[in-house]
Design a protein around this motif. Structure first.
Motif, short mmCIF file in Angstrom:
data_model
loop_
_atom_site.label_atom_id
_atom_site.label_comp_id
_atom_site.label_asym_id
_atom_site.label_seq_id
_atom_site.Cartn_x
_atom_site.Cartn_y
_atom_site.Cartn_z
N GLY A 7 29.22 111.97 75.37
CA GLY A 7 30.12 112.99 75.23
C GLY A 7 30.28 113.62 73.84
O GLY A 7 30.73 114.31 73.43
N GLY A 8 29.40 112.80 73.10
CA GLY A 8 29.37 113.37 71.52
C GLY A 8 28.56 114.70 71.24
O GLY A 8 28.22 115.11 72.25
N SER A 16 37.44 120.72 70.05
CA SER A 16 37.82 119.30 70.65
C SER A 16 36.61 118.99 71.19
O SER A 16 35.50 119.78 71.57
N LEU A 17 36.66 117.63 71.70
CA LEU A 17 35.45 116.80 72.40
C LEU A 17 36.24 115.93 73.12
O LEU A 17 37.23 115.24 72.56
N ARG A 18 35.69 115.44 74.10
CA ARG A 18 36.10 114.26 75.02
C ARG A 18 34.94 113.44 75.16
O ARG A 18 33.75 113.75 75.64
N LEU A 19 35.25 112.15 74.78
CA LEU A 19 34.15 111.06 74.63
C LEU A 19 34.62 110.14 75.91
O LEU A 19 35.62 110.21 76.33
N THR A 89 33.57 113.19 61.40
CA THR A 89 32.29 112.95 61.99
C THR A 89 31.60 111.42 61.47
O THR A 89 32.11 110.77 60.54
N ALA A 90 31.17 110.94 62.67
CA ALA A 90 30.92 109.59 62.62
C ALA A 90 29.97 109.20 64.10
O ALA A 90 30.17 110.05 65.02
N GLN A 118 27.11 110.26 68.62
CA GLN A 118 27.50 110.90 67.64
C GLN A 118 28.30 112.01 67.49
O GLN A 118 28.05 112.78 68.51
N VAL A 119 29.26 112.15 66.65
CA VAL A 119 30.00 113.41 66.72
C VAL A 119 30.14 113.79 65.43
O VAL A 119 30.18 113.18 64.16
N THR A 120 29.68 115.17 65.12
CA THR A 120 29.56 115.83 64.06
C THR A 120 30.40 116.96 64.09
O THR A 120 30.23 117.90 64.96
#
Length: 123
Positions: A7-8, A16-19, A89-90, A118-120
């Motif tokens: 989900g990253g 928004s994001l959902r992991l 970010t991480a 990875q989430v940026t």
């Protein structure tokens, strides 16, 4: 127990994001599930956790923006991340603790870890 996070991605600040993190093997419904993150050159930090009863816990940086929840029928834990900031970010890791220890924010209490996603967040 194997944990697979997904989900990253790359998003703009404010979005928004959902992991998702799906477990195979073991007894998912009895585990404490946690999300941690690690930025380059930094330690792995606690983000959120949810115990077997559904009680949730958050780092100060995540409170009010992130929500952790679980679906025991799907053996999956989610992290809904809203109002994302560049400092989010991480690489995000999910983890499972068989004992539901009180120290849910400590890396060392978790028995199993996923590979990370990875989430940026761009400004």
């Amino acid at each position: 127990v194997q944990l697979q996070a997904s989900g990253g991605g790359l998003v703009q600040a404010g979005n928004s994001l959902r992991l998702s993190c799906t477990a195979t093997g073991g007894t998912f419904s009895t585990y404490m599930m946690g999300w941690f993150r690690q930025a380059p050159g930094k330690e792995r930090d606690f983000v959120a956790a949810i115990n077997w009863r559904g009680d949730d816990f958050y780092a100060n940086s995540a409170k009010g923006r992130f929500t952790i929840y679980r679906d025991n029928t799907e053996n999956t834990v989610y992290l809904q991340m809203n109002s994302l900031k560049p400092e989010d970010t991480a690489v995000y890791y999910c983890a499972a603790d068989r004992e539901n220890a009180n120290w849910y924010d400590k890396v060392g209490v978790y028995d199993y870890w996923g590979r990370g996603t990875q989430v940026t967040v761009s400004s």
